[in-house]
Design a protein around this motif. Structure first.
Motif, mmCIF file in Angstrom:
data_model
loop_
_atom_site.group_PDB
_atom_site.id
_atom_site.type_symbol
_atom_site.label_atom_id
_atom_site.label_comp_id
_atom_site.label_asym_id
_atom_site.label_seq_id
_atom_site.Cartn_x
_atom_site.Cartn_y
_atom_site.Cartn_z
ATOM 1 N N ASP A 198 0.776 -1.118 -0.095
ATOM 2 C CA ASP A 198 0.056 0.011 -0.036
ATOM 3 C C ASP A 198 0.823 1.216 -0.166
ATOM 4 O OD1 ASP A 198 1.019 -0.155 2.622
ATOM 5 O OD2 ASP A 198 -0.926 0.363 3.491
ATOM 6 N N THR A 199 1.923 1.255 -0.350
ATOM 7 C CA THR A 199 2.981 2.233 -0.413
ATOM 8 C C THR A 199 2.572 3.214 -1.527
ATOM 9 O OG1 THR A 199 4.788 0.834 0.441
ATOM 10 C CG2 THR A 199 5.374 3.055 -1.010
ATOM 11 N N ILE A 200 2.448 4.602 -1.113
ATOM 12 C CA ILE A 200 2.085 5.454 -2.323
ATOM 13 C C ILE A 200 3.374 5.806 -2.711
ATOM 14 C CG2 ILE A 200 1.035 7.950 -2.645
ATOM 15 C CD1 ILE A 200 -0.582 7.282 0.051
ATOM 16 N N ILE A 245 0.534 13.877 3.962
ATOM 17 C CA ILE A 245 -0.213 14.496 4.757
ATOM 18 C C ILE A 245 -1.795 13.932 4.708
ATOM 19 C CG2 ILE A 245 -1.656 16.790 5.187
ATOM 20 C CD1 ILE A 245 0.875 17.963 3.795
ATOM 21 N N ALA A 246 -2.049 13.426 3.546
ATOM 22 C CA ALA A 246 -3.354 12.707 3.264
ATOM 23 C C ALA A 246 -3.523 11.266 4.023
ATOM 24 C CB ALA A 246 -3.799 12.688 1.872
ATOM 25 N N ARG A 300 0.671 5.676 6.039
ATOM 26 C CA ARG A 300 1.276 4.829 4.988
ATOM 27 C C ARG A 300 2.559 5.274 4.553
ATOM 28 N NH1 ARG A 300 -3.872 5.082 1.479
ATOM 29 N NH2 ARG A 300 -2.891 4.009 -0.185
ATOM 30 N N PRO A 301 3.669 4.236 4.099
ATOM 31 C CA PRO A 301 4.874 5.048 3.521
ATOM 32 C C PRO A 301 4.536 5.648 2.145
ATOM 33 C CG PRO A 301 4.733 2.474 3.652
ATOM 34 C CD PRO A 301 3.335 2.978 3.932
ATOM 35 N N PRO A 335 7.460 12.233 7.030
ATOM 36 C CA PRO A 335 8.561 11.371 6.900
ATOM 37 C C PRO A 335 8.522 10.508 5.267
ATOM 38 C CG PRO A 335 7.560 10.111 8.478
ATOM 39 C CD PRO A 335 6.925 11.572 8.275
ATOM 40 N N ILE A 336 9.126 11.090 4.283
ATOM 41 C CA ILE A 336 8.943 10.557 2.924
ATOM 42 C C ILE A 336 10.248 10.087 2.441
ATOM 43 C CG2 ILE A 336 6.834 11.757 2.336
ATOM 44 C CD1 ILE A 336 8.882 13.592 0.679
ATOM 45 N N THR A 337 10.470 8.892 1.500
ATOM 46 C CA THR A 337 11.322 8.337 1.225
ATOM 47 C C THR A 337 11.485 8.774 -0.392
ATOM 48 O OG1 THR A 337 11.027 6.403 2.430
ATOM 49 C CG2 THR A 337 12.846 6.280 0.733
ATOM 50 N N ILE A 338 12.618 9.452 -0.361
ATOM 51 C CA ILE A 338 13.009 10.050 -1.890
ATOM 52 C C ILE A 338 14.192 9.313 -2.602
ATOM 53 C CG2 ILE A 338 13.718 12.463 -3.049
ATOM 54 C CD1 ILE A 338 12.296 13.713 -0.534
#
Ligand SMILES: Cc1ncc(C[n+]2csc(CCOP(=O)(O)OP(=O)(O)O)c2C)c(N)n1
Ligand SMILES: [Mg+2]
Lengths: 101, 590
Positions: free
Chosen positions: B381-383, B428-429, B433-434, B460-463
């Motif tokens: 379910d990672t966005i 934010i939404a 979820r990652p 915390p996002i993964t870029i």
């Protein structure tokens, strides 16, 4: 002049002079948004006239030469606008030789 | 009036607004704060707009971006256009100079209603305080009603500051006829004709667009595919609409599609297109090949049906309702020759093998291997959000979307700079979820200033930056179409992305192996620590193949090395090669 009136779905592909009549609200801003879409249809326009009624409604008439598919595209796009209550399109004069825009 | 406007937004369920303040909007921000609506301070209004767009796609209700008049409003424009061309629900709210100075070129006056007319589903300038409530409710509702899209409400400063006590029951909406956005019920005669076409088809193919996600119609698509034993291909936004691990899903077709998907679409005799506008990017060219096929086109927007490809049968309806009607109408379908599907799986297998071989020869990272490694680590379910460029096209081909609604990309407008702010909006939404941002070095530099929000608001996002120091997708075209004249597409080594990350207090790594990619991605996702991962990619080797040149037909795709003998034109006499025949039944999935 005998006009052929059509719903947007039934419009054929005949080339010729089309008239679109649009009923909407929101004054000049609606006219601007309508014209914004009309600019992108491949029709060669010959006339445009708008009457602003005291009720707040407006009636805009647009005439132009081109393919039926273009007139249909324009009518369908205009019909989707929230400001628009009604769009009618008619083929005023079929003309196979009419030069598209 | 602003206090009333803020209350109306609150009543609509708006809990956060993205934007940048200024003289013409500060009163409204003040009112929002008094209503406890959280204001996210984006560092550029474009970022706020992309965030609202992404928020809207994830939440399925409009994200809200607000900006001051003049430059604040014009900075929103790219983001609004992006939402328009990807049919995403968002509401933009702009401040405006006082009505008394309209047209006098007052400081920071821009006619934002005029500027955004062709890129909004609806926009409206509030001239009297009592219009504010109806305008906001109307714009908010229109953003999601029917086909979603961006709307804009413009508030002149004098109107904002007028006292407005909403004592009497105010009108809920502007005089809009919302009923026309409720798609009609599918026409039974058209459904019957479509069913007959599908039942008689030899090689039916289902083409899925982004509209299937909005209609939540993927279960019906898959049931129909199973019943017909029809391969499913998607558009680029349509990747968001069906799970890639279903055995009949071939993936995206088109200019940068997968080989087996291009092969499926090219050789179909009947195409059932659902929720797509038939972009030139999806079919390569419209004539003669596409026009020779029998096409059934289902769309909720009547202005889309027949716009680019005249359908044999057009059905204006909600995709879910139309597919359900079609399922009821379809008799037990005669079992067809499974050869076509077998052939497509053979094409897939050859394609995957060729990519493995190619990866072994690459000097630096093979982008698709990085994607596959990330996919192993990222929960289903990672966005996933992308930038625009070659890295996006690699993701189109090799990033498998398992859960509909988890793929956010700028497809219609192709906006570099979408990834970072959209990833923030998605986080934010969906804070639980990652969120993974697959970006290019060029795209990243367009909106990286918004990284400030990562720590400010704990997002915390993964870029992952595919760092080829090039505007590679354009360089790719220069190599193939401009005789290798490389003009304005190669960058220097500046800036150092690790130092950029450090400036924003974010961990940065430069992995040297796929194992390190796996380890760091896993760390970031599991611990929910933000990360900037810089992937070193060679800008001579980074050529996204297969690729259908503009104006070419799908079967003419330039293929990855090692597939020169593979034809994309199906022959009913095709026989599986000997060693394959035994394993043919195990090839599903990738
Ligand atoms: C705002 C914007 N400007 C220009 C372009 C044209 N363009 C399309 S892809 C691309 C290159 C993108 O570079 P990068 O983000 O580094 O991705 P890469 O192709 O290198 O993977 C450019 C310049 C665009 N799509 N958007
Ligand atoms: Mg690059």
């Amino acid at each position: 002049m005998e006009a052929v009136e059509m719903g947007v779905e039934e419009m054929g592909n005949a080339r010729g002079l089309y008239e679109l009549e649009v009923e909407a609200w929101n004054g000049m801003d609606a006219v601007m948004r309508i014209v914004n879409i009309a600019r992108r249809a491949k029709l060669r326009y010959t006339e445009m006239r708008t009457v602003f009624e005291p009720t707040g409604r407006l009636r805009l008439r647009l005439m132009g030469w081109g393919e039926g598919s273009e007139a249909r595209w324009l009518a369908a796009k205009l019909e989707r606008m929230p400001e628009v209550y009604r769009v009618e399109a008619r083929l005023l004069r079929p003309d196979e030789d009419a030069f598209p825009a | 009036m602003v206090d009333h406007a803020a209350r109306v937004l609150k009543e609509l369920g708006v809990t956060e607004v993205f934007g940048v303040t200024g003289g013409s909007i500060m009163g409204f921000f003040d009112a929002l704060a008094l209503e406890d609506v959280e204001i996210y301070m984006f560092r550029h209004e474009q970022g706020a707009a992309h965030a609202a767009d992404a928020y809207g796609r994830v939440k399925r209700r409009p994200g809200v971006a607000a900006a001051t008049s003049g430059p604040g409003a014009t900075n929103l424009v790219t983001g609004i256009a992006n939402a328009y061309f990807d049919s995403a629900p968002m509401l933009a709210i702009t401040g405006q100079v006082p009505t008394s100075v309209f047209g006098r070129d007052a400081f920071q006056e821009t006619d934002i209603v005029g500027v955004t007319a062709p890129i909004t589903k609806f926009n409206y300038q509030v001239r009297r305080p009592e219009e504010a409530g109806p305008a906001l409710r109307t714009a908010y509702r229109l953003a999601y009603e029917g086909r979603p899209g961006p709307t804009l409400v413009d508030f002149p400063r004098d109107v904002q500051l007028q006292r407005y006590l909403c004592e009497e029951e105010e009108q809920a909406y502007l005089p809009v006829d919302f009923s026309k956005y409720r798609p009609p019920r599918p026409d039974p005669a058209a459904v019957r004709r479509a069913a007959r076409l599908l039942a008689a088809a030899l090689r039916p193919v289902i083409l899925v667009g982004g509209g299937v996600y909005w209609a939540r119609a993927w279960p019906e698509v898959l049931r129909l595919a199973e019943l017909l034993q029809a391969p499913v291909v998607t558009t680029l936004p349509g990747k968001n609409s069906v799970p890639a691990n279903h055995p009949l899903v071939m993936g995206p077709a088109g200019m940068h599609g997968r080989l087996e998907a291009d092969a499926a679409l090219a050789n179909a005799d009947v195409v059932l297109a659902v929720g797509t506008r038939f972009s030139d990017r999806t079919v390569g060219r419209f004539s003669p090949e596409m026009r020779e096929k029998k096409v059934i086109h289902i769309d909720s927007d009547p202005s889309e049906v027949g716009k680019n490809v005249p359908p044999t049968v057009g059905i204006v309806a909600d995709a879910k309702a139309a597919l359900q009607a079609l399922l009821r109408e379809l008799p037990a379908v005669p079992r067809r020759d499974r050869r076509f599907l077998e052939w497509l799986l053979y094409v897939r297998r050859r394609y995957e093998e060729a990519m493995e071989n190619w990866a072994r020869r690459m000097r630096k990272f093979a982008p698709w291997k990085v994607l596959k490694t990330l996919r192993e680590v990222a929960p289903p379910d990672t966005i996933t959000v992308t930038g625009v460029g070659s890295h996006q096209m690699w993701a189109e081909q090799h990033w498998d979307v398992y859960v509909p609604g988890t793929w956010l990309t700028s497809a219609g407008l192709g906006t570099m700079g979408f990834c970072v702010p959209a990833a923030l909006g998605a986080k934010i939404a969906a804070r639980d979820r990652p969120v993974l941002c697959i970006d290019g070095d060029g795209s990243f530099q367009m909106t990286m200033n918004n990284l400030a929000l990562v720590r400010d608001y704990n997002l915390p996002i993964t870029i992952v930056i595919f760092d080829n120091r090039a505007l590679m997708l354009v360089k790719h075209w220069q190599i193939y179409l401009y005789d290798r004249r490389i003009v304005a597409t190669e960058y220097t080594s500046r800036p150092d992305f690790a130092k950029i990350a450090e400036a924003y207090d974010i961990e940065a790594v430069r992995p040297t192996s796929l194992d390190e990619v796996r380890k760091w991605a896993d760390w970031s996702i599991r611990t929910q620590e933000p990360l900037v991962m810089i992937i070193d990619i060679d800008n001579e080797e980074d050529l996204v193949l297969p690729w259908v040149k503009p104006g070419d037909w799908l079967t003419e795709a330039v293929k990855p090395p090692g597939l020169e003998d593979l034809s994309l034109t199906y022959s009913p006499d095709w026989e599986p090669p000997r060693p394959m025949a035994a394993e043919a039944s195990t090839t599903a999935g990738r």
